[in-house]
Design an enzyme around this catalytic site. Sequence first.
Site, short mmCIF file in Angstrom:
data_model
loop_
_atom_site.label_atom_id
_atom_site.label_comp_id
_atom_site.label_asym_id
_atom_site.label_seq_id
_atom_site.Cartn_x
_atom_site.Cartn_y
_atom_site.Cartn_z
CG ASN A 244 -1.99 1.06 1.15
OD1 ASN A 244 -1.94 1.95 0.30
ND2 ASN A 244 -2.96 0.98 2.05
CG ASP B 123 -6.02 2.56 1.30
OD1 ASP B 123 -5.37 2.50 0.24
OD2 ASP B 123 -5.51 2.34 2.42
CG ASP C 247 -1.35 1.83 -3.76
OD1 ASP C 247 -0.13 1.53 -3.72
OD2 ASP C 247 -1.91 2.52 -2.89
CG ASP D 253 -8.82 -14.06 -17.85
OD1 ASP D 253 -8.08 -14.76 -17.14
OD2 ASP D 253 -10.05 -14.01 -17.72
CD GLU E 210 -6.39 -18.13 -17.81
OE1 GLU E 210 -7.29 -17.48 -18.35
OE2 GLU E 210 -6.52 -18.70 -16.72
CG HIS F 6 -4.13 -15.02 -10.47
ND1 HIS F 6 -3.19 -15.20 -11.47
CD2 HIS F 6 -5.32 -14.95 -11.10
CE1 HIS F 6 -3.79 -15.23 -12.63
NE2 HIS F 6 -5.09 -15.08 -12.45
CG ASP F 7 -6.28 -18.38 -12.01
OD1 ASP F 7 -7.15 -17.88 -11.28
OD2 ASP F 7 -6.10 -18.03 -13.19
CG ASP G 231 -9.48 -17.81 -6.05
OD1 ASP G 231 -9.68 -16.95 -5.19
OD2 ASP G 231 -10.16 -17.92 -7.10
NE ARG H 132 -6.73 -15.00 -6.57
CZ ARG H 132 -7.77 -14.92 -7.39
NH1 ARG H 132 -8.76 -14.08 -7.13
NH2 ARG H 132 -7.83 -15.67 -8.47
CA CA Z 1 -3.74 2.31 -1.39
#
Ligand code: CA
Length: 591
Positions: free
Chosen positions: A31, A37, A86, A309, A344, A408-409, A471, A475
Site C-alpha cells: 500500500n 484506499d 496499489d 485471460d 492464458e 493467483h489461480d 484461491d 492471494r
Molecule cells: Ca492504497
Amino acid sequence: FQLTVYDPSYQTPDWMKEAVVYQIFPDRFYNGNRENDTAKSNARGAEPIEYREWSQLPDNPRLKENEQDPTYDGDGIWGNDFFGGDIAGIHQKLDYIQSLGVNTLYLNPIAYAASNHKYDATDFKTLDPMFGTEEEFLAFTEELKKRGMHLIIDGVFNHVGDDSIYFDRYGKYETVGAYEYWSRVYDKMNDKGMTQEEAEAQAKEEFNKEGQQFSEYGFHHWFHIENEKMDVGLPTERYKYQCWWGFDSLPEFKSMTGEEAMALGLATKTNVEYASEYNNQKLVDYIFKEGSSVAKSWLLRGATGWRLDVANEVDPEFWREFRKELKDPSFQREIGCDPLILGEIWDDASQYFLGDQYDSVMNYRFRDAVIEYLKHGNAERTERELKTILEDYPKEAFYTLMNLMGSHDTARAIYILGNGSDRINRAEQDQKYDENLGMARLKLGAIFQMGYPGAPTIYYGDEAGITGSSDPDCRRPYSWGKENKELTHHYQTLGEARTKNKRLFAYGDLFTLHAQGDIYVYGRKYKNHVAIIAINRGDKEQQIQLDVSTIIQDGITLQDALDRDYQITIQEKNATIVLPPFCGRMLLQTK
Ligand SMILES: [Ca+2]
Ligand SMILES: [Ca+2]
Ligand SMILES: [Ca+2]
C-alpha cells in the site's frame, strides 16, 4: 508425437526470452498511497467494500458456507475484500523487486473493476481508482523504462463485469449499458404490452431525457439478454443473459453473424461466416483496432505486453487480427518495443504458436511437471513431459514461455510442495502440510526455473515464504517485515546468477544430462559458455558421474552459484557432482 507447422518468419520478443518475471496481484503487494484506499464507496452494485488489515487473510466465504468456521471474520460476500495495495506501492518497492534479478512485471488486471481480482471490468480504459491515478501510473511506467524493465498487463476480452459502463445492470454510469437498456425495453413490453419497436423508442427517449449517453460503440448491443426472468421474487431477480460459466457478474460478449452485426449498426461487413464476437466491428475497434483502443492505449501509456485471460474462449480470428494490429511495425516504433502477446492456455498451446496468434503462454505444463518431480521423484517422467513441450512448440515460443511455479489461480507452490491439499480452504487447516519440506522443495524448484529456457516467473511472495491454499487463500498480502530471509536470499542469489549470465540462460541450447529417480541434471550452452544445473530432490546424498563431452571440454572448472566453495573440474570427459540431500547446484563456468 506431433509436428507443429508454423510460419518461418514467426518471431517473439527477445526481451521476454531475457526476462525474469514477477507476478503481482496489485491489491495485495504494498500500500503505497493510503488516500486511494477509500476512492470508491461500493464494490459490485450496492455491495459494500470490505476493508481488511494488512495482517489479516483474504476473506473466504467458503469458510462460512461450508464449514461454519467459528473463527470466520469476513462479511460473507465474494471478491469485495480490499487491502489497499496499489501502483504507488509497486513503484516504491522496485529496488526490492530488482534485487531478485527481476526485470519484468506481470500485473493481474489493473483496469477499473468492482472486485478485488478485477477480471470483471467496469471500464477497460481507466486505471482502477483504488490502484491510483493516471499520473501515478505514468510515473510508474516512466520509472520502469528508466530501469530497463518491462510490464505485462492482464486483459479479459471475453466478458466484462455486470457493474460496468458496458452493461450497467445497477444503473451507476452515464452511458446506457446493455442490461439497463434491455431490462427497460422488456419491462415496457411485458407490463404495458408495447411492441419491441415502441418500447425501444420510448426507452431511448427516456435515456436521453435523463442525460444518459448512448456509446458510439453501441455497448447496449454487445450482449445477449433475453426477455425471460430468472430468480423471480428473489432479490437476485433479473432478465436472463449469457454469462461466463454461469456467473451473473460476468456477462459475455455476444457472438453474432455478420448480418446481425450490420443490422445493429455494429459493422459494415461480415468478418467471418459464423456467429462470432469478431463480427462486432465496433467491439473490435474499441478493444484493439483504433489508436485509442484498450489494447493500444495501455501500450502507449508504457505497458509492453498483454496477458490474455481465458484466451481459448475467444474466436482465434479475433486474436489473429489483434496480433496484426499490435505487431504493426509503425505501432511498434510508436511504443518503442515489440509488445508481448501471451495467452492464458493451460494445456498444449501448439495451435496458438503458428506465428499468427501468441508469443507465449503461462506454462502450467512446466509447473505441473516440475512439481511432480519435486514431490515424487521419477525424473524420467518429468524429463519426458518437458521434452514433449520442447518438441511441441516452435523454438521462438519455447524460449519465451512464462515458466511459473504457481499463480493467483493455483495454491501457492510452497504449500503444494509441502504436501498441502488445495481442497482445503486455508493452509493452516491442513494437518499434513509440512512447511519446511515445502520450502526445501521450493528452493529446488527455483533453481530449476532459473536455469531453464523461458522466463522464470515468481508469484509475489513465493520468495518470502508466503503460503496459501487455492484461491482466495493464495492471494494473501505480502509479508513485509516477516519475510523468510533465507528463502529471499536464495532467490536473490539465483536472480543474480541469471542476470550475470543473461545470454546463456536466455538463448543457450538445452541438454538433458541425466534424469533418473531423484536426480535431474541439465546443461545450457551458448557459444563457449556453459552451465550445469543439478538437482537432488531425495533425502540421501548422491554422487553422479556424467559424460559431458558433448557440451564441455576437459580442464574447464565450474563453480556453484549457490555454494561458492563447491567447484568441479571436467576430467576425462566427465563431470563428477556430489549432491547432498535436497540440494540443487547451479554450476557456472569460471573464467
Ligand atoms: Ca492504497
Ligand atoms: Ca467479503
Ligand atoms: Ca447508465
